[in-house]
Write an enzyme that holds these catalytic residues in place. Sequence first.
Site, short mmCIF file in Angstrom:
data_model
loop_
_atom_site.label_atom_id
_atom_site.label_comp_id
_atom_site.label_asym_id
_atom_site.label_seq_id
_atom_site.Cartn_x
_atom_site.Cartn_y
_atom_site.Cartn_z
N ARG A 155 0.86 -1.28 -0.19
CA ARG A 155 0.00 0.01 -0.04
C ARG A 155 0.98 1.16 0.02
O ARG A 155 0.26 2.41 0.03
CB ARG A 155 -0.82 -0.03 1.23
N ARG A 185 -10.19 6.93 4.02
CA ARG A 185 -9.55 5.77 3.40
C ARG A 185 -9.30 6.13 1.83
O ARG A 185 -8.30 5.81 1.26
CB ARG A 185 -10.39 4.47 3.37
P1 AP5 Z 1 -8.70 -3.39 3.69
O1 AP5 Z 1 -9.37 -4.65 4.50
O2 AP5 Z 1 -7.75 -4.27 2.80
O3 AP5 Z 1 -9.73 -2.56 3.25
P2 AP5 Z 1 -9.66 -1.88 1.55
O4 AP5 Z 1 -8.26 -1.79 0.96
O5 AP5 Z 1 -9.99 -0.56 2.06
O6 AP5 Z 1 -10.40 -2.50 0.80
P3 AP5 Z 1 -11.79 -3.12 1.02
O7 AP5 Z 1 -11.68 -4.60 1.68
O8 AP5 Z 1 -12.75 -1.97 1.56
O9 AP5 Z 1 -12.47 -3.39 -0.35
P4 AP5 Z 1 -12.00 -4.37 -1.51
O10 AP5 Z 1 -11.34 -3.72 -2.83
O11 AP5 Z 1 -11.62 -5.66 -1.10
O12 AP5 Z 1 -13.76 -4.34 -2.14
P5 AP5 Z 1 -14.94 -5.77 -1.70
O13 AP5 Z 1 -14.31 -7.12 -2.47
O14 AP5 Z 1 -14.83 -5.84 -0.23
O15 AP5 Z 1 -7.91 -2.50 4.82
C1 AP5 Z 1 -8.52 -2.25 5.93
C2 AP5 Z 1 -7.63 -1.30 6.74
O16 AP5 Z 1 -6.49 -1.99 7.14
C3 AP5 Z 1 -6.82 -0.01 6.07
O17 AP5 Z 1 -7.67 1.03 5.96
C4 AP5 Z 1 -5.59 0.06 6.95
O18 AP5 Z 1 -5.78 0.85 8.02
C5 AP5 Z 1 -5.40 -1.35 7.26
N1 AP5 Z 1 -4.59 -2.02 6.54
C6 AP5 Z 1 -4.69 -3.05 5.53
N2 AP5 Z 1 -3.55 -3.38 4.81
C7 AP5 Z 1 -2.59 -2.64 5.13
C8 AP5 Z 1 -1.29 -2.38 4.52
N3 AP5 Z 1 -0.81 -3.04 3.68
N4 AP5 Z 1 -0.62 -1.10 5.30
C9 AP5 Z 1 -1.08 -0.36 6.23
N5 AP5 Z 1 -2.51 -0.68 6.77
C10 AP5 Z 1 -3.14 -1.51 5.94
O19 AP5 Z 1 -16.09 -5.18 -2.36
C11 AP5 Z 1 -16.62 -3.93 -1.46
C12 AP5 Z 1 -18.19 -4.16 -1.92
O20 AP5 Z 1 -18.59 -4.03 -3.03
C13 AP5 Z 1 -18.71 -5.73 -1.25
O21 AP5 Z 1 -19.99 -5.60 -0.69
C14 AP5 Z 1 -18.83 -6.53 -2.58
O22 AP5 Z 1 -19.82 -7.57 -2.61
C15 AP5 Z 1 -19.32 -5.22 -3.50
N6 AP5 Z 1 -18.73 -5.53 -4.97
C16 AP5 Z 1 -17.44 -5.94 -5.38
N7 AP5 Z 1 -17.46 -5.85 -6.90
C17 AP5 Z 1 -18.70 -5.72 -7.23
C18 AP5 Z 1 -19.29 -5.53 -8.56
N8 AP5 Z 1 -18.29 -5.63 -9.60
N9 AP5 Z 1 -20.43 -5.04 -8.45
C19 AP5 Z 1 -21.26 -5.02 -7.55
N10 AP5 Z 1 -20.72 -5.18 -6.09
C20 AP5 Z 1 -19.49 -5.46 -6.14
#
Ligand code: AP5
Length: 208
Positions: free
Chosen positions: A88, A163
């Site tokens: 990240r 975020r």
């Molecule tokens: P993390 O859990 O990694 O959150 P993020 O990167 O913000 O990503 P998300 O989990 O929110 O989204 P995603 O892209 O996985 O989407 P999803 O598939 O869930 O990190 C959380 C926190 O941890 C960070 O803020 C930080 O504090 C810390 N952290 C983590 N890694 C770190 C690192 N390397 N360094 C430092 N800090 C770190 O999809 C979202 C939703 O959309 C779901 O409901 C899904 O069903 C829906 N969806 C997905 N695709 C579609 C589509 N094509 N059409 C319709 N709906 C869809």
Amino acid sequence: MKLVLLGPPGSGKGTHAMWMCGEYKIPHISTGAMLREEERRNPHLYEEIRHYIDRGELVPDELIFEILKERLAESDCRDGYILDGFPRTLKQAEMLEALGGVDLAVMIDTMPELIMERVRGRRVCPQCGKGYHISQIPGGKCTDCGAEVTIRSDDKPETIRNRFDVYDRVTHPLVEHYKNEGKLARIDGSGTIGEVAAEIRALLNGGV
Ligand code: AP5
């Protein structure tokens, strides 16, 4: 196959990593999920981590590196991995090179308005970790284990905004980084989950 999934919060990294790990027989490693798991495994450490997660900030590079180093040393990572949420920062990208590197970084490009709606509607099963959009489960129960789904603590509107801001400032430069390394592939993430999955399959089955 050592893959990195790149993209802003809610772009679908976790959703796609879930089926990819079964299909390509390599583990899905989500640093966000590993950090949340510390709440159960190591509540003392989680108190420190929560401070960052609940404000939408990144946890320090050194801390995440220690957690990831241990995970990548496990035997199931021998033939590759799908990293979701790591690296990240540019520093983390350097750290990853020392741990095993990357063959391909897949950027899931999605419009901000679309992903904001997805994240607002996201629900997670507290028992098995399965993720949903609220519209998929009118009863509010996990379809696998029946538990009542919950909202992630960092999916509150003010935290989501931060975020996105952190992503734009600190994480998005990795797109240019992997492009310069000749390791970047872009996927259009605005279609349905099935459409985006088909694009990823076409990319990976075409040869990494
Ligand atoms: P993390 O859990 O990694 O959150 P993020 O990167 O913000 O990503 P998300 O989990 O929110 O989204 P995603 O892209 O996985 O989407 P999803 O598939 O869930 O990190 C959380 C926190 O941890 C960070 O803020 C930080 O504090 C810390 N952290 C983590 N890694 C770190 C690192 N390397 N360094 C430092 N800090 C770190 O999809 C979202 C939703 O959309 C779901 O409901 C899904 O069903 C829906 N969806 C997905 N695709 C579609 C589509 N094509 N059409 C319709 N709906 C869809």
